[in-house]
Design a protein around this motif. Structure first.
Motif, PDB file in Angstrom:
ATOM      1  N   ASN A 102       0.759  -1.021   0.113  1.00  0.00           N
ATOM      2  CA  ASN A 102       0.023   0.025   0.015  1.00  0.00           C
ATOM      3  C   ASN A 102       0.733   1.271  -0.015  1.00  0.00           C
ATOM      4  O   ASN A 102       1.962   1.325   0.432  1.00  0.00           O
ATOM      5  N   ASP A 103       0.221   2.388  -0.229  1.00  0.00           N
ATOM      6  CA  ASP A 103       0.851   3.832  -0.472  1.00  0.00           C
ATOM      7  C   ASP A 103       1.636   3.969   0.999  1.00  0.00           C
ATOM      8  O   ASP A 103       2.592   4.647   0.936  1.00  0.00           O
ATOM      9  N   ASP A 104       0.738   3.747   1.981  1.00  0.00           N
ATOM     10  CA  ASP A 104       1.534   4.196   3.563  1.00  0.00           C
ATOM     11  C   ASP A 104       2.641   2.896   3.965  1.00  0.00           C
ATOM     12  O   ASP A 104       2.805   3.026   4.957  1.00  0.00           O
ATOM     13  N   GLY A 105       3.056   2.068   3.135  1.00  0.00           N
ATOM     14  CA  GLY A 105       3.792   0.931   3.571  1.00  0.00           C
ATOM     15  C   GLY A 105       3.664  -0.007   3.899  1.00  0.00           C
ATOM     16  O   GLY A 105       4.133  -1.215   4.205  1.00  0.00           O
ATOM     17  N   THR A 106       2.179  -0.089   4.399  1.00  0.00           N
ATOM     18  CA  THR A 106       1.448  -1.571   4.778  1.00  0.00           C
ATOM     19  C   THR A 106       1.233  -2.225   3.697  1.00  0.00           C
ATOM     20  O   THR A 106       1.210  -1.990   2.651  1.00  0.00           O
ATOM     21  N   HIS A 143       6.035  -3.247  10.080  1.00  0.00           N
ATOM     22  CA  HIS A 143       4.631  -2.784  10.522  1.00  0.00           C
ATOM     23  C   HIS A 143       4.161  -3.893  11.662  1.00  0.00           C
ATOM     24  O   HIS A 143       3.233  -3.436  12.166  1.00  0.00           O
TER      25      HIS A 143
END
Length: 415
Positions: A102-106, A143
């Protein structure tokens, strides 16, 4: 007169490229046997010589024996290759599949749809991967792991290898802890520890005494243990691994220096090279009439050496092996030769320049061990050492020289 590869290995020992190694090769009927220990078992003074009986951590060479034991249970009707393993390992049923970053790194994930089978586990197509070997798993770990978890090395398989899958089972290939879970499967089906099952069904039938998953139970093996060495990045020479480094470098040690508690079917055995070659020769001769020490049926042998990968998995395996380090660690088969996977190791799907024939099975172990089993030529062999890092280019060169040299010796002896 020493063979050319022996002279090159002896020079590498003098130059401190390796501390030493144990070399073994034999043919199907035992009429050709080569066995030699070269160098020392430590880079510290004094430097005792390596022996054929020297104990080593054989790491992923364990996987072959775990695969054989699983197929013994298949022969007995206690397991089926294509049945879901969840009745015996329900912990795997809830494993999600990582699907995208995902864009947020998740990392996005979803339930896996295809049940994991024994065949998936034996062929590394289950979706499991070792830490650091897949980008989605690396991103997920950032994460989901706490500082304490990152620092710890749990002592059980279910604790240590509890990560999500990196692909839908059966669709791709990735090296990982699948064979450790095969060990769990064997234990739960048989009601015995993996060590006890191997001893009763593989080691004792082959006359093997010097193997164990637990050194603390075998002080005689521990007393003969070769010391692990590593290549110094600055000098290029091998040096002993210091005591405070051992816990970080060796996966079978916990933070307090004790051993892992479980029998790790993917990496846990300590053995001498002269004992491991007995497994390889028995596998080589398992298709002969009357030889029932490994498998009851010749059909099992054929299935063990049959290519198992679908297109997606085969393409990924061959892509992974374009990397020099990975290829060095995983048998060193030339890139232009297509690879597949049997039920016990990598298969070379063409004849090789060093003499190996199409269908040869190969694999190795993390501290730079490599074995091969060539049913067409009727030859099997093992290079055994204890040096990190895995896939070392200089050691891989020596391995290839040994393998080509022993084929030359075998050919000249057999006419």
């Amino acid at each position: 007169m020493a063979a050319t590869f022996e002279r090159e290995i002896e020079q590498a020992i003098r130059d401190e490229i390796i501390p030493g190694c144990v070399l073994h090769a034999t043919n199907r009927d035992g009429s050709f046997t080569y066995a030699k220990a070269l160098g020392t078992l430590s880079m510290r003074q004094p430097r005792p010589p390596l022996q054929l009986s020297t104990t080593m951590w054989i790491a992923s060479c364990t996987k072959l024996m775990t695969s054989i034991c699983a197929m013994q249970l298949v022969e007995r009707g206690q397991l089926r290759l294509d049945d879901p393993v969840y009745p015996h390992i329900p912990e795997l049923q809830s494993r999600p599949v990582l699907t995208a970053l995902n864009d947020d790194g998740t990392v996005a994930q979803e339930p896996h749809k295809t049940p994991i089978t024994l065949r998936h586990l034996l062929t590394h197509t289950s979706g499991m991967a070792y830490d650091g070997m897949h980008p989605l798993l690396v991103a997920w770990a950032k994460h989901h792991a706490t500082g304490d978890e990152e620092a710890s090395k749990p002592g059980t398989i279910l604790e240590r290898f509890n990560k999500p899958l990196v692909f839908e089972p059966g669709t791709s290939w990735m090296y990982g802890p699948s064979l450790d879970y095969v060990g769990v499967l064997i234990e739960r089906v048989s009601g015995k520890s993996l060590e006890d099952f191997m001893r009763e069904n593989l080691w004792e039938p082959l006359g093997i005494r010097d193997m164990s998953f637990h050194l603390h139970r075998r002080p005689d093996l521990k007393a003969r243990m070769a010391e692990m060495a590593r290549r110094d990045e600055e000098t290029g020479k091998v040096v002993a691994i210091e005591e405070d480094e051992r816990v970080k470098q060796l996966p079978y040690l916990l933070e307090d220096g004790s051993e892992v508690r479980d029998c790790m079917g993917g990496q846990g055995v300590f053995a001498s090279a002269e004992e491991y070659i007995k497994v390889l020769r028995a596998l080589l001769s398992a298709d002969q009439d009357g030889d029932r020490r490994v498998f009851r049926n010749k059909e099992t042998v054929e299935e063990f050496f049959t290519p198992n990968l679908g297109q997606g998995a085969r393409e990924m395996l061959n892509a992974v092996l374009q990397n020099d380090v990975m290829n060095n660690a995983m048998g060193g088969v030339p890139r232009e030769v297509v690879k597949d996977w049997g039920l016990g190791g990598l298969l070379a799907m063409g004849d090789l320049p060093d003499g190996k024939r199409e269908g040869t099975m190969v694999w190795g172990g993390l501290p730079n061990l490599i074995w091969f089993c060539d049913r067409k030529a009727g030859l099997t062999g093992l290079y055994a050492g204890q040096v990190l890092p895995t896939g070392d280019a200089q050691i891989a060169n020596l391995m290839r020289k040994f393998e080509a040299g022993v084929y030359k010796m075998y050919k000249s002896r057999s006419g």
